[in-house]
Design an enzyme around this catalytic site. Sequence first.
Site, mmCIF file in Angstrom:
data_model
loop_
_atom_site.group_PDB
_atom_site.id
_atom_site.type_symbol
_atom_site.label_atom_id
_atom_site.label_comp_id
_atom_site.label_asym_id
_atom_site.label_seq_id
_atom_site.Cartn_x
_atom_site.Cartn_y
_atom_site.Cartn_z
ATOM 1 C CB CYS A 43 36.114 45.524 33.848
ATOM 2 S SG CYS A 43 34.477 45.867 34.560
ATOM 3 C CG HIS A 84 37.442 42.475 37.566
ATOM 4 N ND1 HIS A 84 38.327 43.413 37.099
ATOM 5 C CD2 HIS A 84 36.218 43.079 37.591
ATOM 6 C CE1 HIS A 84 37.670 44.540 36.862
ATOM 7 N NE2 HIS A 84 36.394 44.360 37.132
#
Length: 491
Positions: free
Chosen positions: A333, A417
């Site tokens: 991310c 994630h």
Amino acid sequence: MKGALLVAGTTSDAGKSVVTAGICRWLARQGVRVAPYKAQNMSLNSFVTADGAEIGRAQAMQAQAAGLEPLADMNPILLKPGSDRRSQVVLMGRPLTDVDAMEYGALKDFLREKALESFERLRSAYDVVICEGAGSPAEINLRRGDIANMGLARAAGLPVVVVGDIDRGGVFAAFYGTVALLDREDQAHIAGFVVNKFRGAVELLEPGLDTLRGLTGREVYGVLPWLEGLWLDVEDSLALDNRPAVTGTPYGRQTLRVAVVRLPRVSNFTDLDALAGEPGVVVRFVTTPAELDDADLVVLPGSRATVADLAWLRSTGLADALVARELPVLGICGGYQMLAREIVDEVESGAGLVKGLGMLPVHVTFARDKRLARPTGEEYGQPVSAYEIHHGVATVEGGEPFLDGCRVGAVYGTTWHGALENDGFRRAFLTDVAARAGRDFVPAPATSFAALREARLDALGDLVERHLDTEALLRLIENGTGPVPFLPPGA
């Protein structure tokens, strides 16, 4: 049975999250339909529900402890700090606005109403709601606008137990002081205390517990012993300080060494829980270039302040060390965005065009709308399910595909994630890393992260069942706080 309970704490990281999860698991095992709830959470570790709402990661863990799918109502207000003074306000799983500490006060009445609506929906749908407080209820400078602690207790008529971390020291003073700083109406909701993280013979505590009962006129519901390995799905970076120190420990060729860069605004570092649970993998959080020297894999985790944390990487020398590495680097991310050639950010930092580390052929542009999703895919021939929480939109301009991102040589990047929680993918990825790092490490084929998480949730339920006065807790949940004395300040 029907009822509710608020688990407050003398401090942040006193153990509110794990005690709440433990009570949820214990009640669920008794056949009680129980739900967790946290009115307002300040955390950079978050999760995406099945319907695309962002909530605190701890509440997702507590939902699992209760045997439930996480819902936005379980954490209606989530604050995500982007600096020391500004936070993004997430309401019912969607970004509402960005405010500084003073501007937030103007939203309190509106947010309190929304939080209570969520609580009432849960109370109607479930037998019991176990609420987690935030910080300490004795933060008297914040009491007027409180949503998560005594403000919630008074509005919803909740009994309150206060958890204290005895490992820090001063727990008796913290218990007494917490009660004494509250006004008469707030004190009326404080039913008693739970001592957490105790090491040693409980008999040595008894004189202090008896004195505490006498001074406050309140129950001590039990003493929870210290238990290693309960760090999964923690709420904030304070808990990172409690992880075992491993720097300087010698390891053999069969051990894979992972260094995770501890960014100032690190988010979703729970991504690394699955690696830490893998036999033969040592995970440590680092802040200096020298700590990367013996790492087989370096992970750049998520960040709530990508551009600011990228500047921190450069100021510490970590950026140069990462660029010079020949061994594997994984960006997740925000960390993936830092590995890009350039970042255009008019949303989070307002910095405009910023040069990235240039380790991946990617261009990142921050969009005003946050992407919240639960994607699925395949990598190394293994199925992968994950979740996404980001403003940055990555345009890949080369390299090989890697999940939704890309890789070039030993540098990997993804916005997903939770990917490492997929056992088959995690084993394949670590096998690839070990080969590139020249390690003899072989992942254990039977390791199941889902089973490990369930075992830890069961351990929390066992702690509650074995070490708390569960009969007294049941009476408290059903009947509320009985008459308790008022402690005048300075008494």
